[in-house]
Design a protein around this motif. Structure first.
Motif, mmCIF file in Angstrom:
data_model
loop_
_atom_site.group_PDB
_atom_site.id
_atom_site.type_symbol
_atom_site.label_atom_id
_atom_site.label_comp_id
_atom_site.label_asym_id
_atom_site.label_seq_id
_atom_site.Cartn_x
_atom_site.Cartn_y
_atom_site.Cartn_z
ATOM 1 N N THR A 192 0.823 -1.213 0.000
ATOM 2 C CA THR A 192 0.000 0.000 0.000
ATOM 3 C C THR A 192 0.849 1.252 0.000
ATOM 4 O O THR A 192 0.472 2.280 -0.573
ATOM 5 C CB THR A 192 -0.956 0.009 1.212
ATOM 6 O OG1 THR A 192 -1.605 -1.252 1.305
ATOM 7 C CG2 THR A 192 -2.011 1.096 1.056
ATOM 8 N N VAL A 193 2.012 1.204 0.635
ATOM 9 C CA VAL A 193 2.940 2.343 0.575
ATOM 10 C C VAL A 193 3.378 2.559 -0.874
ATOM 11 O O VAL A 193 3.385 3.686 -1.378
ATOM 12 C CB VAL A 193 4.166 2.113 1.478
ATOM 13 C CG1 VAL A 193 5.227 3.198 1.223
ATOM 14 C CG2 VAL A 193 3.767 2.119 2.943
ATOM 15 N N VAL A 194 3.728 1.469 -1.547
ATOM 16 C CA VAL A 194 4.149 1.582 -2.954
ATOM 17 C C VAL A 194 3.011 2.164 -3.791
ATOM 18 O O VAL A 194 3.224 3.078 -4.608
ATOM 19 C CB VAL A 194 4.581 0.216 -3.517
ATOM 20 C CG1 VAL A 194 4.941 0.353 -5.004
ATOM 21 C CG2 VAL A 194 5.763 -0.340 -2.735
ATOM 22 N N LYS A 195 1.807 1.646 -3.603
ATOM 23 C CA LYS A 195 0.650 2.142 -4.358
ATOM 24 C C LYS A 195 0.400 3.620 -4.066
ATOM 25 O O LYS A 195 0.072 4.400 -4.969
ATOM 26 C CB LYS A 195 -0.595 1.324 -4.023
ATOM 27 C CG LYS A 195 -0.559 -0.105 -4.538
ATOM 28 C CD LYS A 195 -1.824 -0.870 -4.129
ATOM 29 C CE LYS A 195 -1.778 -2.309 -4.602
ATOM 30 N NZ LYS A 195 -3.004 -3.060 -4.210
ATOM 31 N N SER A 196 0.559 4.015 -2.804
ATOM 32 C CA SER A 196 0.317 5.410 -2.420
ATOM 33 C C SER A 196 1.301 6.353 -3.092
ATOM 34 O O SER A 196 0.933 7.437 -3.555
ATOM 35 C CB SER A 196 0.400 5.556 -0.896
ATOM 36 O OG SER A 196 -0.607 4.802 -0.263
ATOM 37 N N VAL A 197 2.569 5.939 -3.160
ATOM 38 C CA VAL A 197 3.562 6.755 -3.859
ATOM 39 C C VAL A 197 3.259 6.784 -5.347
ATOM 40 O O VAL A 197 3.340 7.841 -5.995
ATOM 41 C CB VAL A 197 4.981 6.219 -3.583
ATOM 42 C CG1 VAL A 197 6.009 6.920 -4.475
ATOM 43 C CG2 VAL A 197 5.352 6.396 -2.113
ATOM 44 N N THR A 225 7.802 -5.116 -6.259
ATOM 45 C CA THR A 225 7.426 -6.375 -6.905
ATOM 46 C C THR A 225 6.068 -6.880 -6.435
ATOM 47 O O THR A 225 5.437 -7.687 -7.112
ATOM 48 C CB THR A 225 8.480 -7.464 -6.633
ATOM 49 O OG1 THR A 225 8.606 -7.655 -5.209
ATOM 50 C CG2 THR A 225 9.825 -7.066 -7.198
ATOM 51 N N ALA A 226 5.600 -6.397 -5.288
ATOM 52 C CA ALA A 226 4.335 -6.873 -4.723
ATOM 53 C C ALA A 226 3.115 -6.275 -5.421
ATOM 54 O O ALA A 226 1.991 -6.734 -5.200
ATOM 55 C CB ALA A 226 4.270 -6.555 -3.226
ATOM 56 N N VAL A 227 3.313 -5.256 -6.256
ATOM 57 C CA VAL A 227 2.154 -4.581 -6.862
ATOM 58 C C VAL A 227 2.203 -4.597 -8.390
ATOM 59 O O VAL A 227 1.438 -3.881 -9.036
ATOM 60 C CB VAL A 227 2.028 -3.122 -6.360
ATOM 61 C CG1 VAL A 227 1.947 -3.069 -4.843
ATOM 62 C CG2 VAL A 227 3.184 -2.255 -6.850
#
Length: 279
Positions: A159-164, A184-186
């Motif tokens: 979710t941090v990656v998605k938020s950025v 890699t998780a998203v």
């Protein structure tokens, strides 16, 4: 551990059976509802061995409930790193600079230079008890004299990656902190994430791996026999498979004492971490 309760019990019982074979001790496997429950079980004497991540271990130790015996190894390492990520658009417009060279997997500047750009910016963090998603990155910034705006708690590294990713103009946050390489998780949801989310800086491996801890006051001979049995299990391919089936995909175990966590405590102290906040 990375498994559900049923898998943990089945895998744990196989590990326990092997430990019984090696020590003669009867080992009973239980899976608490969460790590806070495991800490309290060790405090009340209802659990003698606990597989505790770093933060729960620190809490258990400070309460006088447990001491560390072993640390897990992954690829031969007993610590791991974290990284700071930013949206590529913020790099393109000059707001941020990426001080990480993916081609060489190396930083191109020291921490002081790389971290200065995050002053007065808003971070995305996972949750207040995550080592790589908040505690150590925030402590890393604090010990470097960098003050940021209040963080956005978004729950979970993906979710941090998605938020950025969704913040080309800083809509949710300006930067994020995650384990290496959380992008890699998203990739299923965001196939172009590696193009849109840039790694700004990667820390040294400074976060300790998970522990195998023992209840405080356990007879030293029993404790050592348990440590020796676990080290023996982790020294063979068969034993490592047992551990993997029990939810622990590790490459080995190494003996450590509490001083192993001294550097980690510096980061916790720098952000005034309160062990009573762990619930």
């Amino acid at each position: 551990p990375s498994a559900n309760t049923t898998e943990l019990i089945a895998g744990g019982e196989a590990i326990a059976a092997k430990m019984t074979e090696l020590t003669g001790y009867t080992i009973e496997v239980t899976v608490p509802t969460n790590y806070a429950a495991l800490i309290e079980a060790m405090g009340s004497g209802n659990a003698q061995i606990g597989w505790l991540p770093t933060v729960p271990y620190i809490v258990a130790y400070e309460k006088g409930y447990a001491t560390v015996g072993l640390v897990t190894l992954r690829s031969g390492a007993d610590h791991y790193a974290f990284e700071f990520i930013v949206h590529q658009a913020r790099v393109d417009d000059g707001t941020f600079t990426s001080f990480y060279d993916a081609a060489t997997s190396a930083n191109t500047a020291d921490a002081a230079t790389a971290l200065a750009q995050f002053a007065d910016k808003r971070p995305c963090y996972t949750d207040p008890l995550s080592s790589s998603g908040y505690l150590v990155p925030a402590g890393y910034l604090a010990t470097s004299g960098i003050s940021t705006k209040a963080g956005a708690w978004v729950q979970g590294h993906p979710t941090v990656v998605k938020s950025v990713y969704l913040s080309p103009k800083g809509e949710i946050c300006d930067f994020g902190t995650v384990y290496v390489d959380a992008r890699t998780a998203v990739t299923t949801d965001f196939p172009d994430v590696n193009d849109q989310v840039a790694i700004a800086f990667v820390s040294d491996p400074i976060i300790p791996n998970d522990t195998v801890s023992f209840v405080a006051g356990l007879d030293p001979t029993i404790r050592q026999n348990l440590v020796d049995a676990l080290v023996e299990i982790a020294s063979t391919d068969e034993g490592l498979q047992l551990l993997k089936d029990g939810g622990y995909s590790i490459g080995g175990l190494a003996s450590v004492d509490d001083s192993f966590y001294d550097e980690y405590r510096v980061y916790l102290e720098s952000i005034h971490f309160d062990i009573n906040s762990y619930k």
